[in-house]
Write a protein that holds these residues in place. Sequence first.
Motif, PDB file in Angstrom:
ATOM      1  N   SER A  51      50.478 -13.950  27.844  1.00 39.33           N
ATOM      2  CA  SER A  51      49.605 -14.101  29.009  1.00 39.33           C
ATOM      3  C   SER A  51      48.748 -15.335  28.785  1.00 39.33           C
ATOM      4  O   SER A  51      47.927 -15.371  27.854  1.00 39.33           O
ATOM      5  N   LEU A  52      48.930 -16.337  29.557  1.00 41.26           N
ATOM      6  CA  LEU A  52      48.238 -17.612  29.380  1.00 41.26           C
ATOM      7  C   LEU A  52      47.096 -17.747  30.372  1.00 41.26           C
ATOM      8  O   LEU A  52      47.201 -17.320  31.521  1.00 41.26           O
ATOM      9  N   VAL A  53      45.996 -18.350  29.903  1.00 41.94           N
ATOM     10  CA  VAL A  53      44.853 -18.683  30.756  1.00 41.94           C
ATOM     11  C   VAL A  53      44.715 -20.193  30.748  1.00 41.94           C
ATOM     12  O   VAL A  53      44.436 -20.795  29.716  1.00 41.94           O
ATOM     13  N   SER A  54      44.930 -20.793  31.852  1.00 46.78           N
ATOM     14  CA  SER A  54      44.823 -22.247  31.956  1.00 46.78           C
ATOM     15  C   SER A  54      43.375 -22.637  32.234  1.00 46.78           C
ATOM     16  O   SER A  54      42.727 -22.073  33.119  1.00 46.78           O
ATOM     17  N   ALA A 262      35.693 -24.536  25.515  1.00 48.26           N
ATOM     18  CA  ALA A 262      36.501 -24.313  26.707  1.00 48.26           C
ATOM     19  C   ALA A 262      35.663 -23.651  27.790  1.00 48.26           C
ATOM     20  O   ALA A 262      34.758 -22.871  27.512  1.00 48.26           O
ATOM     21  N   PHE A 263      36.011 -23.953  29.027  1.00 47.34           N
ATOM     22  CA  PHE A 263      35.320 -23.386  30.189  1.00 47.34           C
ATOM     23  C   PHE A 263      36.287 -22.425  30.887  1.00 47.34           C
ATOM     24  O   PHE A 263      37.308 -22.848  31.426  1.00 47.34           O
ATOM     25  N   PRO A 267      36.927 -14.524  36.332  1.00 50.13           N
ATOM     26  CA  PRO A 267      37.997 -13.510  36.420  1.00 50.13           C
ATOM     27  C   PRO A 267      38.886 -13.454  35.180  1.00 50.13           C
ATOM     28  O   PRO A 267      39.524 -12.441  34.926  1.00 50.13           O
ATOM     29  N   ASP A 268      38.935 -14.561  34.402  1.00 48.32           N
ATOM     30  CA  ASP A 268      39.807 -14.598  33.228  1.00 48.32           C
ATOM     31  C   ASP A 268      39.101 -14.166  31.954  1.00 48.32           C
ATOM     32  O   ASP A 268      39.755 -14.043  30.903  1.00 48.32           O
ATOM     33  N   ILE A 269      37.802 -13.953  31.998  1.00 48.02           N
ATOM     34  CA  ILE A 269      37.072 -13.624  30.773  1.00 48.02           C
ATOM     35  C   ILE A 269      37.567 -12.307  30.186  1.00 48.02           C
ATOM     36  O   ILE A 269      37.685 -12.154  28.959  1.00 48.02           O
ATOM     37  N   PRO A 274      38.433 -12.048  20.754  1.00 45.98           N
ATOM     38  CA  PRO A 274      38.147 -12.889  19.578  1.00 45.98           C
ATOM     39  C   PRO A 274      39.436 -13.337  18.901  1.00 45.98           C
ATOM     40  O   PRO A 274      40.404 -12.597  18.816  1.00 45.98           O
ATOM     41  N   ALA A 275      39.404 -14.574  18.425  1.00 45.11           N
ATOM     42  CA  ALA A 275      40.520 -15.211  17.699  1.00 45.11           C
ATOM     43  C   ALA A 275      41.641 -15.647  18.623  1.00 45.11           C
ATOM     44  O   ALA A 275      42.692 -16.087  18.145  1.00 45.11           O
ATOM     45  N   ASP A 276      41.494 -15.534  19.947  1.00 44.31           N
ATOM     46  CA  ASP A 276      42.505 -16.061  20.850  1.00 44.31           C
ATOM     47  C   ASP A 276      42.567 -17.578  20.720  1.00 44.31           C
ATOM     48  O   ASP A 276      41.555 -18.259  20.592  1.00 44.31           O
ATOM     49  N   LYS A 277      43.784 -18.101  20.777  1.00 46.60           N
ATOM     50  CA  LYS A 277      43.981 -19.548  20.693  1.00 46.60           C
ATOM     51  C   LYS A 277      44.796 -20.021  21.890  1.00 46.60           C
ATOM     52  O   LYS A 277      45.589 -19.289  22.434  1.00 46.60           O
TER      53      LYS A 277
END
Length: 277
Positions: A51-54, A262-263, A267-269, A274-277
């Motif tokens: 699941s990617l967050v751009s 990163a900003f 809705p994506d928070i 923690p530790a997501d890259k």
Amino acid sequence: MTSNNASFLSRHRWIAATVAVVAAVILFASLSRDPAVPVRAVAAQRGTIRSLVSTNGKVEPLENFEAHAPIGTTVKKLLVREGDHVKKGQLLVRLNDAKAHSQAAQAQAQVLAADADLSGIQSGGNREEVLTVESQIVKARTERDTAQRNLDALKRLQQENAASPGEIKNAEDQVQRANADLNLLLQKQKGRYSQPEISRVEAQKAQAQAAYTAAEDVLSELNVRAPFDGVVYSLPVLQGAYVNPGDLVLQEADLAKVRVRAFVDEPDIGRLAPADK
């Protein structure tokens, strides 16, 4: 029937024949097509769903240093250039400090004067005043001792009826006056100044010390030194140029240790951990 009509009928027959042939081909093709649709079947397997967050952000150093002009002055010397690697404690920029040195010297003189005043109060005055009071005390003590010896002598004479009661009374008064004068001088020596006067001089000393400390701080800021090993990445001033109080003089950073800020949209928070890259 004319020849033109014959030609027209002939062309229409050919068109009709062609349309009939095309229709027959299409009909044959549709009847001969296999109606079955091929379906592929595979066994279900476990896998990782990504699941990617751009988003966007910026890279910034963990250690960053900015030097600003503490006062209005000129740039006396630039000792580095943009992109230079510098060491901790290295002198980078020297601003004109003549005025700051003068202010520091003036503040230091005020501190010394306040120290002298406070010392004088604690010791009962300046050197001349102390010596004067001490001399007066010696004289008053001598007069007291002389008056006391005179009284003692008259009392011995009184026992022999050689001194009158009036002479004894005068001698006793002289001893009392001599003791009073001596006690007054002793009090003057110990407590010449009142508490408000002492507090005023102590406040003057504290104010002078604060001014001197501020002047020393300004002097230290006029000589810009590297607080850590790093790279000078911004040097917006020129040698000899005038800078106003608060103007940016230099920026340094340790580019070996950086972080990404990163900003993320609100809705994506919830999708982050923690530790997501």
